[in-house]
Design a protein around this motif. Sequence first.
Motif, PDB file in Angstrom:
ATOM      1  N   ASP A 146       0.833  -1.200   0.000  1.00  0.00           N
ATOM      2  CA  ASP A 146       0.000   0.000   0.000  1.00  0.00           C
ATOM      3  C   ASP A 146       0.874   1.259   0.000  1.00  0.00           C
ATOM      4  OD1 ASP A 146      -2.434   1.278  -0.170  1.00  0.00           O
ATOM      5  OD2 ASP A 146      -2.791   1.309   1.993  1.00  0.00           O
ATOM      6  N   GLN A 147       1.836   1.281  -0.911  1.00  0.00           N
ATOM      7  CA  GLN A 147       2.704   2.433  -1.063  1.00  0.00           C
ATOM      8  C   GLN A 147       2.991   2.686  -2.538  1.00  0.00           C
ATOM      9  OE1 GLN A 147       6.181   1.418   1.398  1.00  0.00           O
ATOM     10  NE2 GLN A 147       5.573   2.997   2.849  1.00  0.00           N
ATOM     11  N   VAL A 148       3.386   3.912  -2.824  1.00  0.00           N
ATOM     12  CA  VAL A 148       3.878   4.257  -4.152  1.00  0.00           C
ATOM     13  C   VAL A 148       5.388   4.073  -4.148  1.00  0.00           C
ATOM     14  CG1 VAL A 148       4.220   6.129  -5.808  1.00  0.00           C
ATOM     15  CG2 VAL A 148       1.999   5.824  -4.695  1.00  0.00           C
ATOM     16  N   VAL A 149       5.890   3.316  -5.110  1.00  0.00           N
ATOM     17  CA  VAL A 149       7.318   3.026  -5.196  1.00  0.00           C
ATOM     18  C   VAL A 149       7.932   3.925  -6.269  1.00  0.00           C
ATOM     19  CG1 VAL A 149       9.069   1.285  -5.679  1.00  0.00           C
ATOM     20  CG2 VAL A 149       6.981   0.663  -4.437  1.00  0.00           C
ATOM     21  N   VAL A 150       8.976   4.633  -5.888  1.00  0.00           N
ATOM     22  CA  VAL A 150       9.666   5.541  -6.795  1.00  0.00           C
ATOM     23  C   VAL A 150      11.074   5.006  -7.023  1.00  0.00           C
ATOM     24  CG1 VAL A 150      10.527   7.888  -7.142  1.00  0.00           C
ATOM     25  CG2 VAL A 150       8.341   7.503  -5.956  1.00  0.00           C
ATOM     26  N   LYS A 151      11.372   4.650  -8.272  1.00  0.00           N
ATOM     27  CA  LYS A 151      12.714   4.197  -8.619  1.00  0.00           C
ATOM     28  C   LYS A 151      13.383   5.302  -9.430  1.00  0.00           C
ATOM     29  CE  LYS A 151      11.614  -0.738  -8.570  1.00  0.00           C
ATOM     30  NZ  LYS A 151      11.661  -2.015  -9.300  1.00  0.00           N
ATOM     31  N   THR A 152      14.521   5.773  -8.947  1.00  0.00           N
ATOM     32  CA  THR A 152      15.189   6.899  -9.595  1.00  0.00           C
ATOM     33  C   THR A 152      16.661   6.917  -9.227  1.00  0.00           C
ATOM     34  OG1 THR A 152      15.181   9.306  -9.833  1.00  0.00           O
ATOM     35  CG2 THR A 152      14.617   8.424  -7.659  1.00  0.00           C
ATOM     36  N   ASN A 153      17.457   7.621 -10.022  1.00  0.00           N
ATOM     37  CA  ASN A 153      18.857   7.845  -9.691  1.00  0.00           C
ATOM     38  C   ASN A 153      19.072   9.244  -9.133  1.00  0.00           C
ATOM     39  OD1 ASN A 153      18.379   9.191 -12.128  1.00  0.00           O
ATOM     40  ND2 ASN A 153      20.479   8.897 -12.857  1.00  0.00           N
ATOM     41  N   ALA A 154      17.969   9.940  -8.839  1.00  0.00           N
ATOM     42  CA  ALA A 154      18.083  11.267  -8.240  1.00  0.00           C
ATOM     43  C   ALA A 154      18.657  11.159  -6.832  1.00  0.00           C
ATOM     44  CB  ALA A 154      16.717  11.949  -8.204  1.00  0.00           C
ATOM     45  N   PRO A 155      19.482  12.123  -6.411  1.00  0.00           N
ATOM     46  CA  PRO A 155      20.061  12.073  -5.061  1.00  0.00           C
ATOM     47  C   PRO A 155      19.007  12.352  -4.004  1.00  0.00           C
ATOM     48  CG  PRO A 155      20.623  14.144  -6.129  1.00  0.00           C
ATOM     49  CD  PRO A 155      19.946  13.302  -7.176  1.00  0.00           C
ATOM     50  N   SER A 156      19.344  12.025  -2.768  1.00  0.00           N
ATOM     51  CA  SER A 156      18.399  12.203  -1.666  1.00  0.00           C
ATOM     52  C   SER A 156      18.014  13.664  -1.478  1.00  0.00           C
ATOM     53  CB  SER A 156      18.992  11.643  -0.366  1.00  0.00           C
ATOM     54  OG  SER A 156      20.216  12.299  -0.057  1.00  0.00           O
ATOM     55  N   SER A 157      18.892  14.583  -1.882  1.00  0.00           N
ATOM     56  CA  SER A 157      18.551  15.998  -1.764  1.00  0.00           C
ATOM     57  C   SER A 157      17.342  16.356  -2.613  1.00  0.00           C
ATOM     58  CB  SER A 157      19.749  16.865  -2.180  1.00  0.00           C
ATOM     59  OG  SER A 157      20.128  16.587  -3.532  1.00  0.00           O
ATOM     60  N   VAL A 158      17.111  15.574  -3.677  1.00  0.00           N
ATOM     61  CA  VAL A 158      15.951  15.802  -4.543  1.00  0.00           C
ATOM     62  C   VAL A 158      14.723  15.083  -4.003  1.00  0.00           C
ATOM     63  CG1 VAL A 158      14.991  15.404  -6.855  1.00  0.00           C
ATOM     64  CG2 VAL A 158      17.352  16.224  -6.599  1.00  0.00           C
ATOM     65  N   THR A 159      14.918  13.859  -3.517  1.00  0.00           N
ATOM     66  CA  THR A 159      13.773  13.042  -3.120  1.00  0.00           C
ATOM     67  C   THR A 159      13.339  13.237  -1.677  1.00  0.00           C
ATOM     68  OG1 THR A 159      15.236  11.193  -2.568  1.00  0.00           O
ATOM     69  CG2 THR A 159      14.353  11.259  -4.810  1.00  0.00           C
ATOM     70  N   ALA A 160      14.231  13.756  -0.823  1.00  0.00           N
ATOM     71  CA  ALA A 160      13.901  13.892   0.600  1.00  0.00           C
ATOM     72  C   ALA A 160      12.641  14.721   0.844  1.00  0.00           C
ATOM     73  CB  ALA A 160      15.091  14.482   1.352  1.00  0.00           C
ATOM     74  N   PRO A 161      12.432  15.828   0.112  1.00  0.00           N
ATOM     75  CA  PRO A 161      11.202  16.592   0.347  1.00  0.00           C
ATOM     76  C   PRO A 161       9.933  15.773   0.102  1.00  0.00           C
ATOM     77  CG  PRO A 161      12.776  17.919  -0.858  1.00  0.00           C
ATOM     78  CD  PRO A 161      13.339  16.535  -0.817  1.00  0.00           C
ATOM     79  N   LEU A 162      10.008  14.795  -0.776  1.00  0.00           N
ATOM     80  CA  LEU A 162       8.841  13.961  -1.053  1.00  0.00           C
ATOM     81  C   LEU A 162       8.503  13.078   0.143  1.00  0.00           C
ATOM     82  CD1 LEU A 162       9.694  12.898  -4.721  1.00  0.00           C
ATOM     83  CD2 LEU A 162       7.763  14.331  -4.022  1.00  0.00           C
ATOM     84  N   THR A 163       9.516  12.439   0.717  1.00  0.00           N
ATOM     85  CA  THR A 163       9.255  11.562   1.861  1.00  0.00           C
ATOM     86  C   THR A 163       8.780  12.358   3.067  1.00  0.00           C
ATOM     87  OG1 THR A 163      11.607  11.678   2.444  1.00  0.00           O
ATOM     88  CG2 THR A 163      10.903   9.818   1.110  1.00  0.00           C
ATOM     89  N   THR A 164       9.216  13.610   3.168  1.00  0.00           N
ATOM     90  CA  THR A 164       8.750  14.468   4.257  1.00  0.00           C
ATOM     91  C   THR A 164       7.299  14.875   4.053  1.00  0.00           C
ATOM     92  OG1 THR A 164      10.984  15.343   4.597  1.00  0.00           O
ATOM     93  CG2 THR A 164       9.145  16.639   5.470  1.00  0.00           C
ATOM     94  N   GLN A 165       6.966  15.174   2.788  1.00  0.00           N
ATOM     95  CA  GLN A 165       5.612  15.651   2.484  1.00  0.00           C
ATOM     96  C   GLN A 165       4.588  14.521   2.514  1.00  0.00           C
ATOM     97  OE1 GLN A 165       5.383  17.734  -1.248  1.00  0.00           O
ATOM     98  NE2 GLN A 165       3.219  18.255  -1.013  1.00  0.00           N
ATOM     99  N   TYR A 166       5.034  13.297   2.172  1.00  0.00           N
ATOM    100  CA  TYR A 166       4.101  12.171   2.090  1.00  0.00           C
ATOM    101  C   TYR A 166       4.581  11.027   2.995  1.00  0.00           C
ATOM    102  CZ  TYR A 166       2.541  14.712  -2.044  1.00  0.00           C
ATOM    103  OH  TYR A 166       2.072  15.680  -2.906  1.00  0.00           O
ATOM    104  N   PRO A 167       4.613  11.211   4.290  1.00  0.00           N
ATOM    105  CA  PRO A 167       5.132  10.171   5.194  1.00  0.00           C
ATOM    106  C   PRO A 167       4.302   8.900   5.128  1.00  0.00           C
ATOM    107  CG  PRO A 167       3.967  11.876   6.421  1.00  0.00           C
ATOM    108  CD  PRO A 167       4.094  12.393   5.021  1.00  0.00           C
ATOM    109  N   GLY A 168       5.008   7.768   5.009  1.00  0.00           N
ATOM    110  CA  GLY A 168       4.343   6.464   4.996  1.00  0.00           C
ATOM    111  C   GLY A 168       3.700   6.095   3.684  1.00  0.00           C
ATOM    112  N   LYS A 169       3.763   6.995   2.703  1.00  0.00           N
ATOM    113  CA  LYS A 169       3.095   6.718   1.427  1.00  0.00           C
ATOM    114  C   LYS A 169       4.069   6.412   0.296  1.00  0.00           C
ATOM    115  CE  LYS A 169      -1.061   9.463   2.328  1.00  0.00           C
ATOM    116  NZ  LYS A 169      -1.959  10.538   1.814  1.00  0.00           N
TER     117      LYS A 169
END
Length: 580
Positions: free
Chosen positions: A374-397
């Motif tokens: 029950d999660q959205v899986v994101v596969k990317t080569n983007a660094p954590s500096s790019v993806t971290a805001p997403l995990t903060t904005q959508y916790p657990g999703k």
Amino acid sequence: MRRRNPADTVHAAGTAAPTPRRRRRAAGLLATGLCLLLGAGTALMTAAPAQADITNGLILRYKLDETSGTVAHDSSGQNHDGTVNGTAVWKGDQGLSFNGSNTYVKMPDSIMAGLNSITVDFETWIDPTMGKPYFLYGMGNTSGSMGNGYLFTTGNNFRTSLSMTDYTAKQDIQPSDTTYQLTRGMWKHITYTQTGTTGILYENGAEKARKTNVTITPGSIGNGTTLANYIGRSLYSNDKYFKGRMRDFRLYNRALSPSEVLTNAGATELEWAQIQAITSYNGALTAFQDNTGYGPVIIFPKDYPGDWNNPEMPPGWTDEYGNTPTSWPDFTRGISQLFTTSDLYALEDAVTAQVQPDGDSTYRLDVSYDGSIDQVVVKTNAPSSVTAPLTTQYPGKLRIESDKAPDGRCAPYETAMANDIADPAAPKSGVSDGRTSLQWQQVQALADYNCALTAFDDPARGPVLIFPSDYTGDINNLAKPPYWTSTDAQIPTDWPTPTTAKSAQFTFAQIKAIQTAAVDRIAGASSDTTNYGVTVRYDGVNDKVVVKTDAPASVTDPLVTAYPGKVVITTVSADTFSDS
């Protein structure tokens, strides 16, 4: 597995920049090898067991799943055990291995006595090095070195034949294309049914041949007395012994119906098509296969307005091969704790905007919904500096994963580049049943995961994978992609065994260089009044790079000169590129 994009067509206006990989919209073709999470309130229902075996009329069944010994045990209850002769190599659920020199199973004498109708039903894996002629099975008699009255099936050329004497009087039930052969290196389910004057030959549950004027009944062969009833051996002494594997060999005293044949063939492919149809028809989020006991699982959005415990079956539905189901498979129901359909789309859009703003393809991106967690899986080569805001904005999703290849295997973007130079793996005879489709998807998955240049069908050897000339891996021990599922969310139990070889001429980079040179030359030769089209593909069968174009020889000849023995020019009309 991702399907390949159509061949890129390039015109003189310039070459297109590489297209970023398209993200997937909640396709649900994932989530294998993961435990199903039972969130609070999911109320998941236990799936029912698989379809029951067809036993009505069964007179012999050898599962051939023993682990030792020389007895092929009959599980029909009729006490018709067989005797394994020669070298017996048992492989459990992968069947009995036949070595091609002395292995065969002897069935009881006169097993067809009194039969006016019959079904012969079994699974076979033909070794790519199998010679010919050969019988998969033969039931009848032998006089000297010749068969003398028999019923048999062979894969080269695929047919079932009956005779009261020898080959000069045989009656063939054979496809209209008499050169058709069973593909080697992959499991096939073969069925022959006969009742009255009608004999039907099936492959993977799909009818391949029919004859309506058969005059020989099984019970009339040898007047009911047959002393040479073999699996894996011909009734002609000069023929080859079978080389490959067999499992689940059955005889019935009646002709199974087409739906029964499909059931015995393992209706997994049809059932998964049905699961996908139910998912789509009822507006569910996803369907996947769970291996922990739940079986097929359909997940509904959290705001589902209907009764998700009782979804509707789509009326009048048939699969892509025209099969109409007589029943619908059981499955587990679940409901997302986090997502409506709109929520998923909004989240995927947010991910894309963050990782690839304004279509920027600096970073690779693949987005999908995994119903098992029950999660959205994101596969990317983007660094954590790019993806971290997403995990903060959508916790657990969200689950953020690197798209780096595991264990040095081909990363998805590398696979996409390789797919640009070769056509998809497919059988020369086309696909007429779901099982064949599944196995050729697996062939392509093996090619993608192991960095092959191309995969194709060789009628004499089955699937073939060609690797770059500088490939450093072990082409004789291909790795299977972990957690792979088909486009219908199937988890395969068996994998094809392709023949493998290296290109004598090309590395991947060399093919790409020729592709670039061909585009540059043909595009560069265009003027204000001409606009030549071009496609470039690697032909693994002939180990050549094929350039299709409407440009004249004066434009293409320098390519042939620059790459002697490596480039083939195929001239096509300008209309070929008119829709590009």
